[in-house]
Scaffold this motif. Structure first.
Motif, mmCIF file in Angstrom:
data_model
loop_
_atom_site.group_PDB
_atom_site.id
_atom_site.type_symbol
_atom_site.label_atom_id
_atom_site.label_comp_id
_atom_site.label_asym_id
_atom_site.label_seq_id
_atom_site.Cartn_x
_atom_site.Cartn_y
_atom_site.Cartn_z
ATOM 1 N N LEU A 236 43.407 40.571 33.461
ATOM 2 C CA LEU A 236 43.699 41.671 34.379
ATOM 3 C C LEU A 236 43.759 43.024 33.671
ATOM 4 N N LYS A 237 44.215 43.044 32.430
ATOM 5 C CA LYS A 237 44.364 44.306 31.713
ATOM 6 C C LYS A 237 43.045 44.803 31.122
ATOM 7 N N GLU A 238 42.016 43.983 31.167
ATOM 8 C CA GLU A 238 40.774 44.317 30.495
ATOM 9 C C GLU A 238 39.671 44.826 31.414
ATOM 10 N N LEU A 239 39.910 44.787 32.729
ATOM 11 C CA LEU A 239 38.805 45.028 33.646
ATOM 12 C C LEU A 239 39.288 45.661 34.944
ATOM 13 N N GLN A 240 38.509 46.604 35.439
ATOM 14 C CA GLN A 240 38.760 47.185 36.766
ATOM 15 C C GLN A 240 37.475 47.164 37.559
ATOM 16 N N LEU A 241 37.530 46.616 38.755
ATOM 17 C CA LEU A 241 36.370 46.590 39.638
ATOM 18 C C LEU A 241 36.323 47.895 40.402
ATOM 19 N N LEU A 242 35.224 48.617 40.271
ATOM 20 C CA LEU A 242 35.041 49.894 40.984
ATOM 21 C C LEU A 242 34.280 49.611 42.261
ATOM 22 N N TYR A 243 34.827 50.016 43.395
ATOM 23 C CA TYR A 243 34.150 49.738 44.670
ATOM 24 C C TYR A 243 34.483 50.813 45.679
#
Length: 243
Positions: A236-243
């Motif tokens: 969870l701390k390594e990735l952000q989904l941009l949408y």
């Protein structure tokens, strides 16, 4: 399930943690708050909700069959329980945005915060905080947020939403068997937002890249297809989904 109703409270999760410290909870219990003054979200974020308009609750569930190393089972069970409950209200285009936000189309309608209770290295219980946007009409500075009322055009009884969720939650936990992990995982993955679609992500350094969500690991890491057919695994701390 025993339900405790309170008018205003800092955090329903904190309230249940305090109850557990005092009494060592062994039975299922839910605390329902009309207003939270310091609601919590993932990674220390706050959860803001207008008093009386939304469902803000936490549930203590005793755990016997799940090891601490397999705690993502719980996240999947809870996510699918909310999914089940909202389906009964005919909320359209439901999906689970990894790891456990519930969306309708591209709008967030539910956040989940799970806190494990571990004694002597064993998982003995879990506190499940759930915030469902029910009747709120305005989400200032939150363009991706919506409520059941906004999406359906009608108002809902908050306690009816609560009971639908608790029914689905108890049903899911009662039916769960560790041996059925793969079927649970497959059901969860079927509901993942933007699964098998090219999507834009941002890594922990702030760099953007394109990937395709494939699945999750047993530990709950998101598996994303990257360039050159490489499967990357992210927490969870390594990735952000941009949408």
């Amino acid at each position: 399930m025993h339900i405790i109703k309170v008018d205003a409270i800092d955090s329903t999760n904190s309230f249940l943690r305090g109850l557990n410290r005092e009494d060592k909870l062994v039975e299922k219990v839910c605390v329902l708050a009309r207003e939270q003054t310091a609601g919590k979200g993932q990674l220390g974020a706050s959860w803001v909700s207008n008093p009386g308009e939304n469902l803000t609750c936490s549930v203590f569930m005793p755990i016997q069959k799940i090891e601490a190393s397999d705690q993502f089972y719980i996240s999947m069970l809870v996510s699918l329980s909310v999914f089940d409950a909202l389906q009964t209200f005919m909320i359209p285009k439901l999906s689970i945005k990894w790891p456990n936000d519930i969306l309708s189309d591209k709008y967030k309608i539910c956040g989940i915060l799970i806190e494990n209770i571990v004694n002597n290295g064993r998982l003995t219980g879990v506190i499940i905080g759930v915030g469902i946007n029910v009747n709120q009409k305005n989400f200032e500075n939150l363009p991706r947020a919506a409520s059941l009322s906004m999406l359906s055009g009608r108002n809902f009884n908050v306690e009816e939403v609560l009971h639908s969720f608790l029914y689905a939650l108890e049903k899911r936990f009662a039916a769960f068997d560790v041996s059925g992990f793969m079927s649970l995982k497959q059901e969860y993955e079927k509901c993942l937002f933007r699964k098998n679609k090219p999507s834009m992500f941002k890594d922990r350094e702030g760099d953007s890249f394109v990937g395709i969500i494939q699945s999750v690991t047993q530990q709950g890491k998101l598996q994303v297809l990257l360039e050159d057919e490489i499967i990357g695994e992210f927490d969870l701390k390594e990735l952000q989904l941009l949408y």
